[in-house]
Design a protein around this motif. Structure first.
Motif, short mmCIF file in Angstrom:
data_model
loop_
_atom_site.label_atom_id
_atom_site.label_comp_id
_atom_site.label_asym_id
_atom_site.label_seq_id
_atom_site.Cartn_x
_atom_site.Cartn_y
_atom_site.Cartn_z
N THR A 1 0.84 -1.21 0.00
CA THR A 1 0.00 0.00 0.00
C THR A 1 0.87 1.25 0.00
OG1 THR A 1 -1.24 -1.29 1.59
CG2 THR A 1 -2.12 0.87 1.05
N LEU A 2 1.93 1.18 0.79
CA LEU A 2 2.84 2.33 0.86
C LEU A 2 3.46 2.59 -0.51
CD1 LEU A 2 4.25 4.37 2.79
CD2 LEU A 2 6.06 2.69 3.03
N SER B 1 1.01 4.13 -2.75
CA SER B 1 0.80 5.56 -2.48
C SER B 1 1.95 6.40 -3.05
CB SER B 1 0.61 5.81 -0.98
OG SER B 1 1.77 5.53 -0.29
N VAL C 1 -8.08 6.21 -5.42
CA VAL C 1 -8.45 4.83 -5.77
C VAL C 1 -9.49 4.28 -4.78
CG1 VAL C 1 -6.30 4.28 -6.97
CG2 VAL C 1 -6.45 3.92 -4.51
N ALA D 1 -5.44 3.42 -0.65
CA ALA D 1 -3.97 3.35 -0.75
C ALA D 1 -3.29 4.35 0.17
CB ALA D 1 -3.52 3.55 -2.21
N LEU D 2 -3.68 4.35 1.43
CA LEU D 2 -3.03 5.22 2.42
C LEU D 2 -1.91 4.44 3.10
CD1 LEU D 2 -6.20 6.80 4.08
CD2 LEU D 2 -4.75 7.81 2.33
N ALA D 3 -0.81 5.12 3.39
CA ALA D 3 0.30 4.46 4.07
C ALA D 3 -0.10 4.25 5.54
CB ALA D 3 1.54 5.33 3.98
#
Lengths: 346, 222
Positions: free
Chosen positions: A264-265, A268, B89, B93-95
């Motif tokens: 995910t990182l 992003s 999205v 899609a967050l860290a």
């Protein structure tokens, strides 16, 4: 999990613990393996285990070794010729080296090679017990052996007391000055198969110059592939390599799991339009701090263990090798993964 | 602003080859709000990824702001995404290890802005989206709607000309989905071009134009 208000992802904890455990075990294995190799050298008295004793008598040509050794070096690689000095107090051995031979653990300087062992200048490698007898002159170190000033090219020895610490190895010509040509010798070869050939060459070279008595060859039987395969040396080397592979695979797996956890990182970063080097920087900050921290933690534990266990004796080279096998391999995977990501599509 | 001429895109090789786009032609004007609709596998997300510079294509021409995009040049595509386009999205899609503030500040990290300027820009968008009180929260502490607002904040903090959204309400309940729709409408009203890929008729209904994609080609426009 939060530490000091900052969220620590599970993947990071996994990397830290894994690297600590892998480093701890790996440093121990590498250190024990190195220790075992040194013990082996000491046990075999600086020989490979493929050596043969011979005696020369009634020879009057004191310089014949120059000629013979030149011819022998041209025909054969990786052998050493030793002559023991009859010293009741110190174990002193003369050496001539060609190619690769057993090198004792060195504390400083270097061991004999073809040039230094064949020179006419008196040179010695001292056991560390004699280091205090060294005299410094003109920026060089000398050891006085029976009124001969020998230049010290290296100090050998082990941390624990061993016979190497009490030995002196000197260049071949210098040693012959003390023994004379009619004395006992030992030649040592790296490959067992060369034992007979080297012996035969020496034997033939002394024909008509004096008497040469050579001991029976205890290694005369040809080595079969099966006996080679099940020899102690091969089994131990295989076990060692398998252990290294298992540690490397563990590092690879942990790094992959970490990468998978950070998908995910990475996405992003892609969405934000991070450039390749910016991604490398972000990963380096996250991965290296944690993996390096884990490695150091493992190292601290092994050093504490080494303090209390005689068998564990960690050297700098063990730590460097372990570092290469853990974080070095991890780095390679990360870089490969990043390059793959750079050329792949989201 | 955007013009696509005969764009082809396929995945896989030989027998496993799938043609996602088979000669797409479309144009989207500056300040327009457009939705792209179609069944699963029709090629709408592929189209959005190509518009956003997140994917190259096999052949055809993509003109952005009057300039033809060199789709084989990854660096150029990254620069396009970095400066001109904000992407949202479906699953945010967050860290996970960054708090809301740092997630939103991510696109500005390597822009060379001062800390004060970054703070100002981030706080402005967070206030605009009504989540300024969640600055220190981590993504796992937020609701779906709040996460999507953070994702939108991250997309618009660099003040892009174009905002792309791939199923932005797909993971949200109806009420939260409507809130997100309103945000996109507001962004469009402020002059941004918005392109939304969606299955949701309600989302599509707030757009100026709906482009239907079927089997990798533009089927019709409403």
């Amino acid at each position: 999990m939060k530490i000091a208000g900052k969220r620590i992802p599970k993947g990071n904890a996994l990397v830290f613990i894994s690297f600590a455990a892998i480093s701890l075990c790996l440093i121990m294995v590498i250190s024990l393996s190195r220790q075992e190799k040194i013990n082996n050298i000491i046990r075999k008295g600086l020989f490979t285990g493929h050596e043969k004793w011979f005696e020369i008598s009634e020879c009057e040509d004191e310089s014949c070794w120059d000629r013979i050794l030149t011819g022998l070096t041209e025909k054969h690689d990786d052998f050493a010729l030793y002559v023991d000095l009859p010293d009741p107090e110190i174990s002193v051995r003369g050496i001539y080296v060609s190619g690769e031979v057993v090198i004792p653990p060195m504390i400083s300087g270097k061991y004999f090679d073809e040039t230094s062992s064949g020179s006419s200048k008196p040179t010695v490698v001292l056991g560390k017990e004699y280091e205090s007898n060294i005299i410094s002159r003109d920026g060089k170190k000398y050891y006085d052996y029976h009124e001969t000033q020998c230049e010290v090219i290296g100090i050998m020895g082990t941390q624990k007391d061993s016979r190497i610490n009490h030995m002196i190895v000197m260049d071949f010509k210098n040693a012959l000055n003390f023994t004379g040509i009619n004395t006992d010798y030992t030649y040592d070869v790296k490959d067992k198969e060369d034992l007979a050939d080297v012996g035969q060459y020496i034997n033939e070279s002394f024909q008509g110059m004096g008497q040469l008595f050579m001991s029976q060859n205890s290694y005369s039987g040809a080595t079969t592939f099966v006996s080679f395969l099940f020899s102690e040396e091969v089994i131990m080397d295989t076990v060692y390599i398998m252990m290294l592979i298992s540690f490397v695979v563990s590092t690879v797996l942990v790094t992959f799991i970490w990468l998978r956890n950070r998908e995910t990182l990475f996405k992003s970063w892609d969405l934000c339009g991070f450039r390749f080097l910016e991604k490398v920087n972000e990963i380096a900050k996250r991965y290296y701090i944690i993996s390096f921290g884990g490695f150091i933690f493992g190292l601290i534990i092994i050093l504490c263990l080494g303090n209390n266990m005689d068998a564990v004796n960690v050297s700098v080279i063990d730590v460097i090798q372990s570092f290469a096998f853990t974080i070095g391999i991890g780095t390679t995977i990360l870089v490969c993964s990043l390059i793959r990501r750079l050329f792949s599509k989201i | 602003m955007i013009e696509m001429k005969n764009v082809y895109k396929s995945f896989g090789k030989n027998n496993g080859r799938v043609e996602a786009l088979r000669g797409v032609n479309l144009s989207i004007a500056d300040g327009e709000m457009v939705s792209i609709m179609g069944k699963s596998g029709s090629g709408k997300s592929t189209l959005l990824n190509i518009i956003g510079g997140m994917m190259s294509f096999d052949s055809g021409e993509y003109i952005y702001d009057g300039k033809s995009i060199d789709y084989k040049n990854h660096k150029k595509l990254v620069e396009l995404r970095r400066n001109d386009i904000g992407v949202v999205v479906q699953y945010f899609a967050l860290a996970e290890d960054l708090n809301v503030y740092n997630n939103v500040a991510l696109p500005l990290k390597y822009k060379g802005y001062s800390g004060r300027k970054v703070k100002k820009l981030v706080m402005e968008v967070l206030e605009e989206l009504g989540i300024s009180d969640k600055v220190k929260a981590y993504p796992n502490e937020l609701s779906g709607g709040q996460k999507q607002r953070v994702a939108i904040a991250r997309a618009i903090v660099k003040q892009p000309k174009l905002i792309l959204a791939d199923e932005p309400t797909g993971a949200l309940d109806a009420a939260t989905g409507e809130e997100v729709q309103r945000i996109f409408k507001k962004l469009n009203d402020s002059g941004k071009t918005v392109i939304i890929v969606t299955h949701d008729e309600k989302v599509a209904s707030i757009c100026d134009r709906i482009i239907h994609i079927k089997d990798g080609v533009v089927d019709n426009e409403v």
